[in-house]
Scaffold this active site. Structure first.
Site, PDB file in Angstrom:
ATOM      1  N   GLU A  97      47.821 -13.422  11.331  1.00 53.11           N
ATOM      2  CA  GLU A  97      47.597 -12.194  11.453  1.00 53.11           C
ATOM      3  C   GLU A  97      47.305 -12.289  10.248  1.00 53.11           C
ATOM      4  O   GLU A  97      46.693 -10.245  10.386  1.00 53.11           O
ATOM      5  CB  GLU A  97      48.461 -11.502  12.566  1.00 53.11           C
ATOM      6  CG  GLU A  97      48.925 -11.880  13.258  1.00 53.11           C
ATOM      7  CD  GLU A  97      47.613 -11.994  14.723  1.00 53.11           C
ATOM      8  OE1 GLU A  97      46.600 -12.177  14.152  1.00 53.11           O
ATOM      9  OE2 GLU A  97      47.734 -12.185  15.941  1.00 53.11           O
ATOM     10  N   HIS A 115      52.432  -4.752  13.095  1.00 50.57           N
ATOM     11  CA  HIS A 115      51.525  -5.314  14.378  1.00 50.57           C
ATOM     12  C   HIS A 115      52.860  -5.812  14.900  1.00 50.57           C
ATOM     13  O   HIS A 115      53.964  -6.334  14.538  1.00 50.57           O
ATOM     14  CB  HIS A 115      50.985  -6.787  14.268  1.00 50.57           C
ATOM     15  CG  HIS A 115      51.008  -7.434  15.557  1.00 50.57           C
ATOM     16  ND1 HIS A 115      50.624  -6.600  16.199  1.00 50.57           N
ATOM     17  CD2 HIS A 115      50.862  -8.717  15.045  1.00 50.57           C
ATOM     18  CE1 HIS A 115      50.242  -7.818  17.072  1.00 50.57           C
ATOM     19  NE2 HIS A 115      50.536  -9.201  16.179  1.00 50.57           N
ATOM     20  N   HIS A 117      54.985  -7.089  19.101  1.00 50.12           N
ATOM     21  CA  HIS A 117      54.016  -7.508  20.542  1.00 50.12           C
ATOM     22  C   HIS A 117      55.334  -6.680  21.299  1.00 50.12           C
ATOM     23  O   HIS A 117      56.130  -7.147  22.935  1.00 50.12           O
ATOM     24  CB  HIS A 117      54.712  -9.056  21.100  1.00 50.12           C
ATOM     25  CG  HIS A 117      53.693  -9.603  20.351  1.00 50.12           C
ATOM     26  ND1 HIS A 117      54.390 -10.710  20.245  1.00 50.12           N
ATOM     27  CD2 HIS A 117      52.710 -10.188  19.438  1.00 50.12           C
ATOM     28  CE1 HIS A 117      53.042 -11.584  19.100  1.00 50.12           C
ATOM     29  NE2 HIS A 117      52.701 -10.795  18.548  1.00 50.12           N
ATOM     30  N   TYR A 136      52.127  14.570  24.098  1.00 51.34           N
ATOM     31  CA  TYR A 136      50.855  14.579  22.859  1.00 51.34           C
ATOM     32  C   TYR A 136      51.360  14.315  21.728  1.00 51.34           C
ATOM     33  O   TYR A 136      50.317  14.681  21.165  1.00 51.34           O
ATOM     34  CB  TYR A 136      51.484  16.373  22.729  1.00 51.34           C
ATOM     35  CG  TYR A 136      53.258  16.693  21.702  1.00 51.34           C
ATOM     36  CD1 TYR A 136      53.039  16.805  20.854  1.00 51.34           C
ATOM     37  CD2 TYR A 136      54.101  17.083  23.184  1.00 51.34           C
ATOM     38  CE1 TYR A 136      53.893  17.205  20.727  1.00 51.34           C
ATOM     39  CE2 TYR A 136      55.073  17.902  22.643  1.00 51.34           C
ATOM     40  CZ  TYR A 136      55.499  17.501  21.243  1.00 51.34           C
ATOM     41  OH  TYR A 136      56.728  17.113  20.747  1.00 51.34           O
ATOM     42  N   HIS A 177      48.580  -9.040  23.965  1.00 48.16           N
ATOM     43  CA  HIS A 177      48.339  -9.371  22.647  1.00 48.16           C
ATOM     44  C   HIS A 177      49.954  -8.197  22.987  1.00 48.16           C
ATOM     45  O   HIS A 177      51.547  -8.290  22.670  1.00 48.16           O
ATOM     46  CB  HIS A 177      47.414  -9.409  21.981  1.00 48.16           C
ATOM     47  CG  HIS A 177      47.895  -9.816  20.363  1.00 48.16           C
ATOM     48  ND1 HIS A 177      47.071 -10.506  19.979  1.00 48.16           N
ATOM     49  CD2 HIS A 177      49.118  -9.947  19.992  1.00 48.16           C
ATOM     50  CE1 HIS A 177      47.571 -10.512  19.041  1.00 48.16           C
ATOM     51  NE2 HIS A 177      49.274 -10.776  18.641  1.00 48.16           N
ATOM     52  N   TYR A 232      53.889  19.482  10.667  1.00 51.86           N
ATOM     53  CA  TYR A 232      54.683  18.751  11.358  1.00 51.86           C
ATOM     54  C   TYR A 232      56.268  18.396  10.076  1.00 51.86           C
ATOM     55  O   TYR A 232      55.893  18.149   9.189  1.00 51.86           O
ATOM     56  CB  TYR A 232      55.630  17.916  12.105  1.00 51.86           C
ATOM     57  CG  TYR A 232      56.690  18.213  12.923  1.00 51.86           C
ATOM     58  CD1 TYR A 232      57.526  19.228  13.568  1.00 51.86           C
ATOM     59  CD2 TYR A 232      57.789  16.650  12.405  1.00 51.86           C
ATOM     60  CE1 TYR A 232      58.599  18.932  14.218  1.00 51.86           C
ATOM     61  CE2 TYR A 232      58.814  16.603  13.179  1.00 51.86           C
ATOM     62  CZ  TYR A 232      58.988  17.496  13.644  1.00 51.86           C
ATOM     63  OH  TYR A 232      60.511  17.775  14.579  1.00 51.86           O
TER      64      TYR A 232
END
Length: 236
Positions: A97, A115, A117, A136, A177, A232
């Site tokens: 990837e 990334h 799954h 939110y 994916h 925050y």
């Protein structure tokens, strides 16, 4: 200045692929990258060697190698490429990837990409064109999380779809994916991944109640939450 650490990988079949010596900052970043990759497994966001993690150190992108279980990675397995994808560190093949990771680094100021799954997020990617604004925390990702159209994994087409879905966002879903998030560091990118999976699970849970429809936030409400979330946490 500390002496650069050198790769001592025992496989001598392709020495031309080893590239240069590993710098101290890259060695530290690799340790953090491996810890983050292992965390994706421990937290159930990936199974086996699915998913991948990268971090940028200067013009070098350190990335998990293809098909290697994360618990087997050692300091000697540093795998790195330049922004054009040329391997400059290590002898293990980078993740398949890689096009997605490099596309993020070339077009944003991100320093880390995760990334996965993840199950709930992947399920949502098969149902809707974007994650409904059920909480939110979507504001912390830039707004409603879009789903990038399906394309074969590891292709430039998938990377292009992902970039469009990421416009103005720090996270997206990949149809049939998984997920992709980026951030100013590995901790932030990982936290965004975990928040995205949680929101997907929340929406699937609420939407499964017969006869009821989840209430959703408006774009203005998400934008206001995003502004507040930017301040925050602790300061100083």
């Amino acid at each position: 200045m500390a002496e650069p650490r050198r790769d001592t990988h025992q496989d001598h079949t392709a020495p031309e692929a080893w590239g240069r010596a590993v710098r101290e900052a890259e060695a530290r970043a690799w340790d953090a990258l491996v810890a983050t990759a292992r965390r994706t497994v421990a937290d159930g966001l990936v199974v086996g060697t699915s998913g991948n993690v990268s971090t940028r150190v200067g013009d070098t992108v350190l990335v998990t190698p293809s098909g290697v279980p994360y618990d087997r990675l050692t300091p000697d397995d540093v795998t790195g490429v330049d922004l054009e994808g040329r391997q400059v560190l290590g002898s293990l093949l980078p993740t398949s990837e890689l096009p997605m990771h490099l596309a993020v680094y070339r077009t944003t100021d991100a320093l880390a990409v995760v990334h996965t799954h993840a199950v709930h997020a992947t399920a949502v990617s098969t149902l809707v064109p974007e994650l409904p604004a059920v909480h939110y925390m979507a504001g912390a990702l830039g707004g409603a999380v879009r789903v990038a159209p399906y394309a074969t994994y590891g292709t430039d087409a998938l990377a292009a779809h992902m970039l469009r879905a990421l416009e103005g966002r720090s996270a997206c879903l990949l149809q049939n994916h998984g997920t992709l998030t980026h951030g100013a560091g590995l901790d932030q990118a990982y936290d965004r991944t975990a928040q995205l999976e949680w929101m997907c699970r929340l929406w699937l849970t609420a939407a499964s109640v017969p006869g009821l429809t989840p209430s959703l936030l408006t774009p203005d409400q998400l934008a206001e939450a995003g502004e507040r979330l930017r301040g925050y946490g602790q300061r100083g």
